[in-house]
Write a protein that holds these residues in place. Structure first.
Motif, PDB file in Angstrom:
ATOM      1  N   GLY A 113       0.788  -1.220   0.000  1.00  0.00           N
ATOM      2  CA  GLY A 113       0.000   0.000   0.000  1.00  0.00           C
ATOM      3  C   GLY A 113       0.818   1.266   0.000  1.00  0.00           C
ATOM      4  N   LYS A 114       2.161   1.101  -0.047  1.00  0.00           N
ATOM      5  CA  LYS A 114       3.082   2.247  -0.018  1.00  0.00           C
ATOM      6  C   LYS A 114       2.834   3.141   1.203  1.00  0.00           C
ATOM      7  N   ILE A 115       2.573   2.481   2.339  1.00  0.00           N
ATOM      8  CA  ILE A 115       2.360   3.196   3.595  1.00  0.00           C
ATOM      9  C   ILE A 115       3.702   3.354   4.301  1.00  0.00           C
ATOM     10  N   PRO A 116       4.128   4.566   4.639  1.00  0.00           N
ATOM     11  CA  PRO A 116       5.379   4.725   5.392  1.00  0.00           C
ATOM     12  C   PRO A 116       5.308   3.931   6.693  1.00  0.00           C
ATOM     13  N   LEU A 117       6.368   3.229   7.019  1.00  0.00           N
ATOM     14  CA  LEU A 117       6.362   2.377   8.203  1.00  0.00           C
ATOM     15  C   LEU A 117       6.089   3.168   9.475  1.00  0.00           C
ATOM     16  N   LYS A 118       6.520   4.414   9.503  1.00  0.00           N
ATOM     17  CA  LYS A 118       6.298   5.240  10.691  1.00  0.00           C
ATOM     18  C   LYS A 118       4.821   5.539  10.905  1.00  0.00           C
ATOM     19  N   ASP A 119       4.006   5.361   9.860  1.00  0.00           N
ATOM     20  CA  ASP A 119       2.568   5.588   9.969  1.00  0.00           C
ATOM     21  C   ASP A 119       1.818   4.333  10.403  1.00  0.00           C
ATOM     22  N   CYS A 120       2.559   3.347  10.864  1.00  0.00           N
ATOM     23  CA  CYS A 120       1.955   2.152  11.444  1.00  0.00           C
ATOM     24  C   CYS A 120       2.294   2.139  12.932  1.00  0.00           C
ATOM     25  N   PHE A 121       1.272   2.198  13.774  1.00  0.00           N
ATOM     26  CA  PHE A 121       1.440   2.274  15.226  1.00  0.00           C
ATOM     27  C   PHE A 121       1.145   0.909  15.839  1.00  0.00           C
ATOM     28  N   VAL A 122       2.066   0.404  16.644  1.00  0.00           N
ATOM     29  CA  VAL A 122       1.923  -0.946  17.190  1.00  0.00           C
ATOM     30  C   VAL A 122       2.004  -0.916  18.712  1.00  0.00           C
ATOM     31  N   PHE A 123       1.246  -1.833  19.330  1.00  0.00           N
ATOM     32  CA  PHE A 123       1.322  -1.962  20.786  1.00  0.00           C
ATOM     33  C   PHE A 123       0.807  -3.323  21.209  1.00  0.00           C
ATOM     34  N   ASP A 124       1.506  -3.903  22.173  1.00  0.00           N
ATOM     35  CA  ASP A 124       1.038  -5.084  22.883  1.00  0.00           C
ATOM     36  C   ASP A 124       1.713  -5.063  24.244  1.00  0.00           C
ATOM     37  N   PRO A 125       0.950  -5.174  25.347  1.00  0.00           N
ATOM     38  CA  PRO A 125       1.578  -5.190  26.672  1.00  0.00           C
ATOM     39  C   PRO A 125       2.576  -6.327  26.839  1.00  0.00           C
ATOM     40  N   ALA A 126       2.458  -7.346  25.977  1.00  0.00           N
ATOM     41  CA  ALA A 126       3.343  -8.501  26.088  1.00  0.00           C
ATOM     42  C   ALA A 126       4.704  -8.287  25.427  1.00  0.00           C
ATOM     43  N   PHE A 127       4.868  -7.206  24.655  1.00  0.00           N
ATOM     44  CA  PHE A 127       6.153  -6.980  23.992  1.00  0.00           C
ATOM     45  C   PHE A 127       7.268  -6.872  25.024  1.00  0.00           C
ATOM     46  N   SER A 128       8.375  -7.544  24.763  1.00  0.00           N
ATOM     47  CA  SER A 128       9.567  -7.385  25.587  1.00  0.00           C
ATOM     48  C   SER A 128      10.324  -6.147  25.117  1.00  0.00           C
ATOM     49  N   PRO A 129      11.247  -5.631  25.940  1.00  0.00           N
ATOM     50  CA  PRO A 129      12.059  -4.490  25.483  1.00  0.00           C
ATOM     51  C   PRO A 129      12.782  -4.796  24.173  1.00  0.00           C
ATOM     52  N   GLY A 130      13.264  -6.022  24.024  1.00  0.00           N
ATOM     53  CA  GLY A 130      13.948  -6.394  22.784  1.00  0.00           C
ATOM     54  C   GLY A 130      13.020  -6.379  21.591  1.00  0.00           C
ATOM     55  N   GLU A 131      11.803  -6.835  21.770  1.00  0.00           N
ATOM     56  CA  GLU A 131      10.845  -6.826  20.664  1.00  0.00           C
ATOM     57  C   GLU A 131      10.481  -5.400  20.267  1.00  0.00           C
ATOM     58  N   LYS A 132      10.386  -4.519  21.236  1.00  0.00           N
ATOM     59  CA  LYS A 132      10.138  -3.109  20.910  1.00  0.00           C
ATOM     60  C   LYS A 132      11.292  -2.547  20.092  1.00  0.00           C
TER      61      LYS A 132
END
Length: 281
Positions: A113-132
């Motif tokens: 879709g030619k969407i800039p990656l910065k325009d994708c917002f992600v969150f999960d409380p389960a993310f580890s610091p490394g995954e972030k």
């Protein structure tokens, strides 16, 4: 599948268990050592390359891109900027192959879709610091607050909610519950119709009232899922809202919009944020 790292082990299916491909994978090292960002990114890109060679990708791309283009044409004007993505509940993709395939699909959709990656917002409380760190290195924007799905769409937004709990969908709908906001959102996630079929009707209406109302007016397009990826993409639909259908709801649907509380949901499928005193709200 592209992932052939030596430390990954497939959990064997027990005799008599479901024949569906299991998504339970364990790592013998990721919990003991700091996550290797470069190695994890390599695995994700290998997974995306594997997925791109499968028919499911071409079918998803065709189904989703066509509907996204149609939605943008309906709502886009000089005051609204192009599409953005929001991804909740992805899971621990460093140790779960299903989550990594879902992340790979997300990246392919953004690229197509030619969407800039910065325009994708992600969150999960389960993310580890490394995954972030991995997600930031890929170029995605990692949210710092648990929104519980309560994000208001002010421009066309595709919410990527693979296998999330019903409360998260319900919260998202509540926050956008108006004839003006609902047409701006698109959801790739669990079928609302399937949710209704699997619950006792009175409990569904009481606990998830916004999904209960939305299922009668939304447009669901089931997304293709091959049998070997049933645990990754099974029961997934593209859900959109059309302004002309929304007006069929009674006026009280728009004026009586209490925030969901879930006191009667002992098995709530969402990690709620904590207040300042450490109590989950």
């Amino acid at each position: 599948m592209a992932d052939t790292g030596g430390e990954w082990q497939v959990a064997r299916r027990r005799k008599g268990a479901s024949k569906r491909l299991t998504s339970f994978f364990v790592s013998t090292s990721c919990c003991q050592n700091q996550l290797d960002v470069g190695k994890t990114i390599k695995r994700i890109r290998e997974t995306a390359a594997d997925l791109k060679c499968q028919d499911v990708w071409e079918e998803w791309k065709g189904q989703i891109q066509g509907n996204v283009s149609e939605k943008l044409q309906e709502s886009l004007d000089s005051k609204i900027s192009p599409l953005q993505y929001v991804c909740y509940g992805l899971g621990t993709f460093s140790s779960c192959v299903s989550a990594r395939y879902q992340l790979a699909m997300l990246l392919l959709l953004l690229d197509a879709g030619k969407i800039p990656l910065k325009d994708c917002f992600v969150f999960d409380p389960a993310f580890s610091p490394g995954e972030k760190d991995v997600l930031r290195e890929l170029g995605l924007t990692v949210l710092t607050e648990n929104e519980e799905g309560k994000r208001l769409a002010t421009k066309p937004t595709l919410f990527y909610l693979m296998h999330c709990g019903k409360a998260l969908y319900n919260n998202l709908l509540w926050k956008n519950w108006s004839p003006q906001s609902l047409p701006l959102i698109m959801i790739i996630g669990n079928s609302f119709s399937s949710m209704r079929e699997r619950m006792i009707e009175r409990e569904f209406k009481r606990n998830y009232s916004y999904i209960s109302q939305a299922v009668t007016v939304c447009e669901e397009r089931q997304l293709t899922c091959p049998s070997h990826l049933i645990d990754v993409f099974g029961d997934t639909a593209l859900i959109t809202f059309n302004s002309t259908k929304l007006i069929s709801l009674p006026q009280c649907s728009w004026t009586e919009t209490p925030e969901p509380q879930y006191q009667d949901c002992p098995d709530l499928e969402i990690i709620q944020r904590e207040s300042n005193n450490g109590v989950r709200t």
